[in-house]
Write an enzyme that holds these catalytic residues in place. Structure first.
Site, PDB file in Angstrom:
ATOM      1  N   GLU A  48      -3.728  -2.764  -5.028  1.00 58.50           N
ATOM      2  CA  GLU A  48      -2.838  -1.917  -4.221  1.00 58.50           C
ATOM      3  C   GLU A  48      -2.581  -2.534  -2.846  1.00 58.50           C
ATOM      4  O   GLU A  48      -1.438  -2.594  -2.390  1.00 58.50           O
ATOM      5  CB  GLU A  48      -3.444  -0.519  -4.037  1.00 58.50           C
ATOM      6  CG  GLU A  48      -3.637   0.275  -5.321  1.00 58.50           C
ATOM      7  CD  GLU A  48      -2.333   0.562  -6.064  1.00 58.50           C
ATOM      8  OE1 GLU A  48      -1.245   0.390  -5.494  1.00 58.50           O
ATOM      9  OE2 GLU A  48      -2.421   0.961  -7.245  1.00 58.50           O
ATOM     10  N   ASN A  52       1.021  -4.014  -1.626  1.00 54.45           N
ATOM     11  CA  ASN A  52       1.693  -3.451  -0.452  1.00 54.45           C
ATOM     12  C   ASN A  52       2.072  -4.538   0.554  1.00 54.45           C
ATOM     13  O   ASN A  52       3.151  -4.481   1.147  1.00 54.45           O
ATOM     14  CB  ASN A  52       0.788  -2.417   0.234  1.00 54.45           C
ATOM     15  CG  ASN A  52       0.834  -1.065  -0.454  1.00 54.45           C
ATOM     16  OD1 ASN A  52       1.627  -0.855  -1.369  1.00 54.45           O
ATOM     17  ND2 ASN A  52      -0.018  -0.160  -0.017  1.00 54.45           N
ATOM     18  N   ARG A 105       9.149   4.153  -5.970  1.00 58.35           N
ATOM     19  CA  ARG A 105       7.685   4.103  -5.856  1.00 58.35           C
ATOM     20  C   ARG A 105       7.072   5.484  -5.770  1.00 58.35           C
ATOM     21  O   ARG A 105       7.721   6.436  -5.336  1.00 58.35           O
ATOM     22  CB  ARG A 105       7.300   3.310  -4.608  1.00 58.35           C
ATOM     23  CG  ARG A 105       7.730   1.873  -4.664  1.00 58.35           C
ATOM     24  CD  ARG A 105       6.581   1.009  -5.108  1.00 58.35           C
ATOM     25  NE  ARG A 105       7.041  -0.085  -5.928  1.00 58.35           N
ATOM     26  CZ  ARG A 105       6.258  -0.797  -6.712  1.00 58.35           C
ATOM     27  NH1 ARG A 105       4.974  -0.520  -6.796  1.00 58.35           N
ATOM     28  NH2 ARG A 105       6.736  -1.776  -7.428  1.00 58.35           N
TER      29      ARG A 105
HETATM   30  N1  LIG Z   1       1.284  -3.741   4.210  1.00 58.81           N
HETATM   31  C1  LIG Z   1       2.238  -2.849   4.495  1.00 58.81           C
HETATM   32  N2  LIG Z   1       3.245  -3.165   5.349  1.00 58.81           N
HETATM   33  C2  LIG Z   1       4.224  -2.265   5.640  1.00 58.81           C
HETATM   34  N3  LIG Z   1       4.280  -1.019   5.144  1.00 58.81           N
HETATM   35  C3  LIG Z   1       3.294  -0.638   4.303  1.00 58.81           C
HETATM   36  C4  LIG Z   1       2.226  -1.518   3.928  1.00 58.81           C
HETATM   37  N4  LIG Z   1       1.410  -0.863   3.090  1.00 58.81           N
HETATM   38  C5  LIG Z   1       1.928   0.372   2.940  1.00 58.81           C
HETATM   39  N5  LIG Z   1       3.062   0.518   3.660  1.00 58.81           N
HETATM   40  C6  LIG Z   1       3.891   1.743   3.786  1.00 58.81           C
HETATM   41  O1  LIG Z   1       3.109   2.843   3.345  1.00 58.81           O
HETATM   42  C7  LIG Z   1       3.774   3.544   2.299  1.00 58.81           C
HETATM   43  C8  LIG Z   1       2.740   4.123   1.332  1.00 58.81           C
HETATM   44  O2  LIG Z   1       2.027   3.090   0.658  1.00 58.81           O
HETATM   45  P1  LIG Z   1       1.430   3.384  -0.788  1.00 58.81           P
HETATM   46  O3  LIG Z   1       0.833   2.145  -1.317  1.00 58.81           O
HETATM   47  O4  LIG Z   1       0.557   4.586  -0.706  1.00 58.81           O
HETATM   48  O5  LIG Z   1       2.711   3.816  -1.630  1.00 58.81           O
HETATM   49  P2  LIG Z   1       3.885   2.880  -2.191  1.00 58.81           P
HETATM   50  O6  LIG Z   1       3.489   1.450  -2.116  1.00 58.81           O
HETATM   51  O7  LIG Z   1       5.147   3.261  -1.508  1.00 58.81           O
HETATM   52  O8  LIG Z   1       3.966   3.345  -3.705  1.00 58.81           O
HETATM   53  P3  LIG Z   1       2.941   2.869  -4.875  1.00 58.81           P
HETATM   54  O9  LIG Z   1       1.733   2.308  -4.195  1.00 58.81           O
HETATM   55  O10 LIG Z   1       2.661   4.120  -5.639  1.00 58.81           O
HETATM   56  O11 LIG Z   1       3.686   1.850  -5.657  1.00 58.81           O
HETATM   57  C9  LIG Z   1       4.720   2.534   1.687  1.00 58.81           C
HETATM   58  O12 LIG Z   1       5.829   3.153   1.044  1.00 58.81           O
HETATM   59  C10 LIG Z   1       5.139   1.729   2.920  1.00 58.81           C
HETATM   60  O13 LIG Z   1       6.166   2.366   3.624  1.00 58.81           O
HETATM   61 MG   LIG Z   2       1.657   0.742  -2.766  1.00 55.05          MG
END
Ligand SMILES: Nc1ncnc2c1ncn2[C@@H]1O[C@H](COP(=O)(O)OP(=O)(O)OP(=O)(O)O)[C@@H](O)[C@H]1O
Ligand SMILES: [Mg+2]
Lengths: 146, 117
Positions: A48, A52, A105
């Site tokens: 995860e 991200n 997502r």
């Molecule tokens: N490394 C990062 N850099 C920039 N924004 C981030 C980063 N990690 C997370 N985010 C932000 O936090 C939000 C939530 O992250 P999370 O991993 O919980 O959900 P997601 O990635 O959108 O969906 P999923 O993990 O279910 O595919 C993301 O949609 C993004 O906007």
């Molecule tokens: Mg994610």
């Protein structure tokens, strides 16, 4: 395990490297005091955080660099994932279940990291990048606190 | 090969293999959507027996296809996940919107049987 073991990896922000990060973490976990379920959990958490970094941090551009630092010690395993990408505007909000800035997502990533690890810290600055630090306590450490 | 799709009655049976993560789901999404549009598909059955890892990207991939099939009046079923994949599916609430089966033939029976009843 007798010795503290720290492994550092630097790789470009391409989706293929998410699996690589899991393999490295999985290999380090195999020699440690963890249950099979713990191993599964930590692999999901690292998957995860690295996903991200690639997807949100560098917005799927392949020319960013992701830094992964894994430290194995008797107390447990620490994982740090860093990117120098776009950063997160509101970390608290980003960590809420079902919050996502991308329409396709689910916003499950942070939920998994939080529920599968014993500690989760997120530092982020818009325009600078994001640092995710996670820790999983070993069975030995869990027994010691009981 | 990480995806193999075949039509059984009105159900598209999709067998997935490997690790359903960011790379694999990005790669599978357009391929499966093409299959869904090409064939006269009502229901979708994911056979997950060959999947040994899933994270939120894989969950998002499955849920995205679910929305598509649901919008056209069909249902989606999940069959044969291993213990750790099952756990992630459960935690993400997937079984609240689609049913899970131990194996492909049980799932097919339920999906295809439904239309006569
Ligand atoms: N490394 C990062 N850099 C920039 N924004 C981030 C980063 N990690 C997370 N985010 C932000 O936090 C939000 C939530 O992250 P999370 O991993 O919980 O959900 P997601 O990635 O959108 O969906 P999923 O993990 O279910 O595919 C993301 O949609 C993004 O906007
Ligand atoms: Mg994610």
């Amino acid at each position: 395990m007798k010795h503290k073991n720290t492994v550092k990896l630097e790789f470009p922000s391409i989706p293929d490297n998410v699996a690589l990060a899991r393999v490295v973490v999985g290999t380090m976990l195999a020699n440690m005091d963890f249950t099979l379920t713990d191993v599964d959990d930590v692999k999901v958490a690292v998957s995860e955080a690295v996903s991200n970094a690639v997807l949100h941090g560098y917005q799927n551009r392949s020319n960013g660099l992701v830094y992964l630092t894994i430290t194995a010690e008797p107390q447990g395993l620490e994982i740090i994932v860093e990117d120098y990408g776009r950063g997160i505007q509101d970390v608290e909000k980003a960590m809420e279940p079902a919050f996502s800035t991308l329409p396709e997502r689910m916003g499950m990533g942070f939920v998994f990291m939080k529920s599968f690890m014993d500690k989760l810290e997120v530092d982020s600055q818009v325009g600078r990048g994001t640092r995710v630090r996670m820790f999983k306590a070993s069975l030995q450490a869990m027994r010691a606190v009981q | 090969m990480d995806l193999d799709a075949s039509l059984s009655g009105e159900t598209l049976v999709v067998r997935l293999y490997g690790e359903l993560d960011l790379r694999v789901s990005d790669n599978l999404r357009p391929r499966l959507d093409k299959e869904l549009d090409r064939q006269r598909v009502k229901h979708l059955l994911f056979n997950l027996r060959g999947v040994d890892f899933i994270d939120s990207s894989g969950i998002g991939f499955i849920l995205g296809r679910y929305k598509k099939v649901k919008a056209q009046g069909g249902t989606v079923a999940l069959a044969g996940p291993n213990r750790s994949v099952h756990r992630i599916l459960d935690l993400s609430g997937m079984y609240k919107v689609m049913s899970g089966f131990a194996n492909e033939s049980e799932a097919l029976k339920a999906l295809e049987g439904g239309k006569q009843g």
